[in-house]
Design a protein around this motif. Structure first.
Motif, PDB file in Angstrom:
ATOM      1  N   PRO A 182      15.708  21.521  -4.288  1.00 31.28           N
ATOM      2  CA  PRO A 182      14.267  21.235  -4.306  1.00 31.28           C
ATOM      3  C   PRO A 182      13.916  20.165  -3.289  1.00 31.28           C
ATOM      4  CG  PRO A 182      15.350  20.255  -6.217  1.00 31.28           C
ATOM      5  CD  PRO A 182      16.383  21.092  -5.534  1.00 31.28           C
ATOM      6  N   LEU A 183      12.844  20.380  -2.564  1.00 32.44           N
ATOM      7  CA  LEU A 183      12.343  19.430  -1.582  1.00 32.44           C
ATOM      8  C   LEU A 183      11.082  18.769  -2.113  1.00 32.44           C
ATOM      9  CD1 LEU A 183      12.712  21.624   1.660  1.00 32.44           C
ATOM     10  CD2 LEU A 183      14.382  20.046   0.645  1.00 32.44           C
ATOM     11  N   ARG A 184      10.799  17.588  -1.633  1.00 31.14           N
ATOM     12  CA  ARG A 184       9.568  16.899  -2.042  1.00 31.14           C
ATOM     13  C   ARG A 184       8.415  17.397  -1.170  1.00 31.14           C
ATOM     14  NH1 ARG A 184      10.187  13.381  -5.942  1.00 31.14           N
ATOM     15  NH2 ARG A 184       8.065  12.612  -5.627  1.00 31.14           N
ATOM     16  N   ARG A 185       8.202  18.677  -1.274  1.00 34.38           N
ATOM     17  CA  ARG A 185       7.139  19.342  -0.531  1.00 34.38           C
ATOM     18  C   ARG A 185       6.459  20.364  -1.439  1.00 34.38           C
ATOM     19  NH1 ARG A 185       8.217  20.426   5.801  1.00 34.38           N
ATOM     20  NH2 ARG A 185       9.112  18.408   6.355  1.00 34.38           N
ATOM     21  N   VAL A 186       5.221  20.673  -1.105  1.00 33.77           N
ATOM     22  CA  VAL A 186       4.475  21.689  -1.845  1.00 33.77           C
ATOM     23  C   VAL A 186       3.691  22.551  -0.870  1.00 33.77           C
ATOM     24  CG1 VAL A 186       4.240  20.345  -3.979  1.00 33.77           C
ATOM     25  CG2 VAL A 186       2.503  20.128  -2.166  1.00 33.77           C
ATOM     26  N   LEU A 187       3.364  23.753  -1.327  1.00 32.46           N
ATOM     27  CA  LEU A 187       2.402  24.606  -0.645  1.00 32.46           C
ATOM     28  C   LEU A 187       1.082  24.531  -1.400  1.00 32.46           C
ATOM     29  CD1 LEU A 187       4.471  27.837   0.119  1.00 32.46           C
ATOM     30  CD2 LEU A 187       4.075  25.869   1.614  1.00 32.46           C
ATOM     31  N   ILE A 188       0.002  24.303  -0.688  1.00 32.60           N
ATOM     32  CA  ILE A 188      -1.338  24.263  -1.271  1.00 32.60           C
ATOM     33  C   ILE A 188      -2.153  25.354  -0.585  1.00 32.60           C
ATOM     34  CG2 ILE A 188      -3.414  22.894  -1.660  1.00 32.60           C
ATOM     35  CD1 ILE A 188      -1.646  20.387  -1.467  1.00 32.60           C
ATOM     36  N   GLY A 189      -2.814  26.191  -1.383  1.00 34.18           N
ATOM     37  CA  GLY A 189      -3.509  27.319  -0.791  1.00 34.18           C
ATOM     38  C   GLY A 189      -4.879  27.558  -1.370  1.00 34.18           C
ATOM     39  N   GLU A 190      -5.570  28.498  -0.737  1.00 37.46           N
ATOM     40  CA  GLU A 190      -6.950  28.812  -1.068  1.00 37.46           C
ATOM     41  C   GLU A 190      -7.080  30.261  -1.542  1.00 37.46           C
ATOM     42  OE1 GLU A 190      -9.424  26.193   2.185  1.00 37.46           O
ATOM     43  OE2 GLU A 190      -8.486  28.059   2.878  1.00 37.46           O
ATOM     44  N   TYR A 191      -7.715  30.442  -2.689  1.00 37.54           N
ATOM     45  CA  TYR A 191      -8.144  31.768  -3.108  1.00 37.54           C
ATOM     46  C   TYR A 191      -9.411  32.119  -2.347  1.00 37.54           C
ATOM     47  CZ  TYR A 191     -10.245  35.464  -5.907  1.00 37.54           C
ATOM     48  OH  TYR A 191     -10.820  36.647  -6.313  1.00 37.54           O
ATOM     49  N   SER A 192      -9.483  33.336  -1.848  1.00 35.96           N
ATOM     50  CA  SER A 192     -10.679  33.800  -1.144  1.00 35.96           C
ATOM     51  C   SER A 192     -10.843  35.290  -1.378  1.00 35.96           C
ATOM     52  CB  SER A 192     -10.576  33.512   0.362  1.00 35.96           C
ATOM     53  OG  SER A 192     -11.703  34.022   1.042  1.00 35.96           O
ATOM     54  N   ARG A 193     -12.083  35.743  -1.526  1.00 33.20           N
ATOM     55  CA  ARG A 193     -12.337  37.172  -1.711  1.00 33.20           C
ATOM     56  C   ARG A 193     -12.090  37.968  -0.432  1.00 33.20           C
ATOM     57  NH1 ARG A 193     -16.309  34.901  -5.143  1.00 33.20           N
ATOM     58  NH2 ARG A 193     -16.139  35.669  -7.286  1.00 33.20           N
ATOM     59  N   ARG A 223      -6.226  38.818   1.051  1.00 33.19           N
ATOM     60  CA  ARG A 223      -7.302  38.514   0.110  1.00 33.19           C
ATOM     61  C   ARG A 223      -6.724  38.158  -1.259  1.00 33.19           C
ATOM     62  NH1 ARG A 223     -10.985  42.630  -1.291  1.00 33.19           N
ATOM     63  NH2 ARG A 223      -9.168  43.997  -1.416  1.00 33.19           N
ATOM     64  N   HIS A 224      -7.503  37.414  -2.030  1.00 32.44           N
ATOM     65  CA  HIS A 224      -7.194  37.152  -3.438  1.00 32.44           C
ATOM     66  C   HIS A 224      -5.811  36.536  -3.645  1.00 32.44           C
ATOM     67  CE1 HIS A 224     -10.171  40.642  -4.561  1.00 32.44           C
ATOM     68  NE2 HIS A 224     -10.765  39.611  -3.988  1.00 32.44           N
ATOM     69  N   MET A 225      -5.417  35.594  -2.787  1.00 30.85           N
ATOM     70  CA  MET A 225      -4.137  34.906  -2.997  1.00 30.85           C
ATOM     71  C   MET A 225      -4.260  33.961  -4.188  1.00 30.85           C
ATOM     72  SD  MET A 225      -2.739  34.093   0.865  1.00 30.85           S
ATOM     73  CE  MET A 225      -4.136  33.026   1.277  1.00 30.85           C
ATOM     74  N   GLN A 226      -3.231  33.968  -5.050  1.00 34.86           N
ATOM     75  CA  GLN A 226      -3.282  33.208  -6.297  1.00 34.86           C
ATOM     76  C   GLN A 226      -2.169  32.181  -6.430  1.00 34.86           C
ATOM     77  OE1 GLN A 226      -5.728  33.400  -8.305  1.00 34.86           O
ATOM     78  NE2 GLN A 226      -6.584  35.459  -8.352  1.00 34.86           N
ATOM     79  N   GLY A 227      -1.115  32.281  -5.623  1.00 31.48           N
ATOM     80  CA  GLY A 227      -0.007  31.336  -5.736  1.00 31.48           C
ATOM     81  C   GLY A 227       0.937  31.489  -4.565  1.00 31.48           C
ATOM     82  N   ALA A 228       1.715  30.442  -4.282  1.00 29.28           N
ATOM     83  CA  ALA A 228       2.671  30.490  -3.170  1.00 29.28           C
ATOM     84  C   ALA A 228       3.789  29.491  -3.409  1.00 29.28           C
ATOM     85  CB  ALA A 228       1.978  30.190  -1.843  1.00 29.28           C
ATOM     86  N   VAL A 229       5.025  29.916  -3.076  1.00 33.09           N
ATOM     87  CA  VAL A 229       6.201  29.046  -3.098  1.00 33.09           C
ATOM     88  C   VAL A 229       7.029  29.386  -1.861  1.00 33.09           C
ATOM     89  CG1 VAL A 229       6.301  28.730  -5.608  1.00 33.09           C
ATOM     90  CG2 VAL A 229       7.433  30.710  -4.557  1.00 33.09           C
TER      91      VAL A 229
END
Length: 303
Positions: A182-193, A223-229
């Motif tokens: 595990p790294l001390r990093r994250v992915l942050i993303g946007e839901y969009s239609r 479209r419609h992205m809900q999560g990411a790793v």
């Protein structure tokens, strides 16, 4: 982690999800009104350790039937015993606790620090080392419930910081090296239609004086992205499709392709479970709510 005298473990509850295995996948299903209620919706998911036990965290938001947000909470599930413990999320204003009325679309759990995606309002950080117990009217108010809508006591985690992010912050996922470190990093993303949603990778602040630092940003055109790793150079992205099974996208940042493995109907956030070699996801729709762990070997990840 300390609890200021509050008995937090073992989980004291009569509710248990049922654990099933289907073609190698692990599924947890709700055996209560959680499976059909339209007032609370599950959203975010991540793994951590609570009092020495492997624990799955699932965030929920509460809303009125007109869609107005009222409160949020996290259900901590002991993966070995399938027991759970609810913790309400709160903010402190002028010495008074108020409900954290956020969508809670994603989680990232680092030790006693829980980061929660507060759609359109950055990343909110909560302290799991100082869980409080509230009673009576305070418990009902922090749960966004009517005066007859909640039992007498509740556990509460209080927000410690708001981290401004130049993204909509719809979801939040962990990052691992190609050997599962595990790294001390994250992915942050946007839901969009439409297909304009962005995903960015950030380092997690190490101290209270530090902040999230962006390392990379990309627009996968989904479209419609809900999560990411991320596992090594492999990104995994969930895409919802109304009342149809969700789609998992997999591959390098600029070359994501559809994986044949279906995600739950109404899929949401994603979480990598190195110890159990699973990719966890969950579905939000009433009557179709499930927490599903997909073997990483089925995705071509790990040994």
């Amino acid at each position: 982690m300390h609890d200021d005298g509050i008995m937090l473990w073992p989980f004291g509850t009569t509710w248990r999800p049922v654990r099933q295995k289907r073609r190698g996948a692990v599924e947890l299903r709700w055996l209560s009104a959680r499976s059909w209620t339209r007032r609370w919706y599950p959203q975010g998911i991540d793994l951590g350790v609570w009092h020495g036990r492997r624990t799955l965290a699932v965030s929920w938001f509460r809303q009125q039937l007109d869609g107005h947000h009222l409160a949020s909470r996290v259900a901590f599930i002991d993966l070995d015993r399938s027991r759970h413990l609810d913790v309400l999320l709160a903010v402190e204003e002028d010495g008074v606790l108020q409900p954290a009325a956020i969508h809670a679309g994603g989680l990232a759990w680092f030790d006693d620090r829980l980061f929660v995606a507060a759609t359109g309002r950055g990343i909110w950080e909560f302290d799991l080392a100082r869980i409080r117990r509230v009673r009576g009217a305070d418990a009902r108010r922090l749960a966004g419930a009517s005066r007859h809508g909640l039992r007498g006591t509740a556990l509460v985690a209080v927000r410690t910081r708001v981290h401004p992010i130049e993204l909509r912050c719809s979801y939040l996922g962990r990052v691992f090296d190609d050997d599962g470190t595990p790294l001390r990093r994250v992915l942050i993303g946007e839901y969009s239609r439409d297909d304009t949603g962005r995903i960015a990778e950030f380092t997690v602040p190490a101290t209270d004086e530090d902040s999230f630092h962006e390392q990379a940003r990309f627009s996968p055109g989904i479209r419609h992205m809900q999560g990411a790793v991320r596992w090594g150079d492999r990104h995994l992205v969930s895409q919802s499709d109304l009342m149809h099974p969700g789609t998992l996208w997999s591959g390098p940042r600029e070359g994501l392709v559809r994986d044949p493995t279906p995600l739950p109907v109404g899929c949401e956030d994603l979480a990598l479970d190195v110890d159990a070699a699973l990719l966890w996801s969950l579905g939000e729709h009433p009557w179709r709510r499930v927490i599903r762990g997909i073997p990483l070997r089925d995705l071509g990840i790990g040994s």
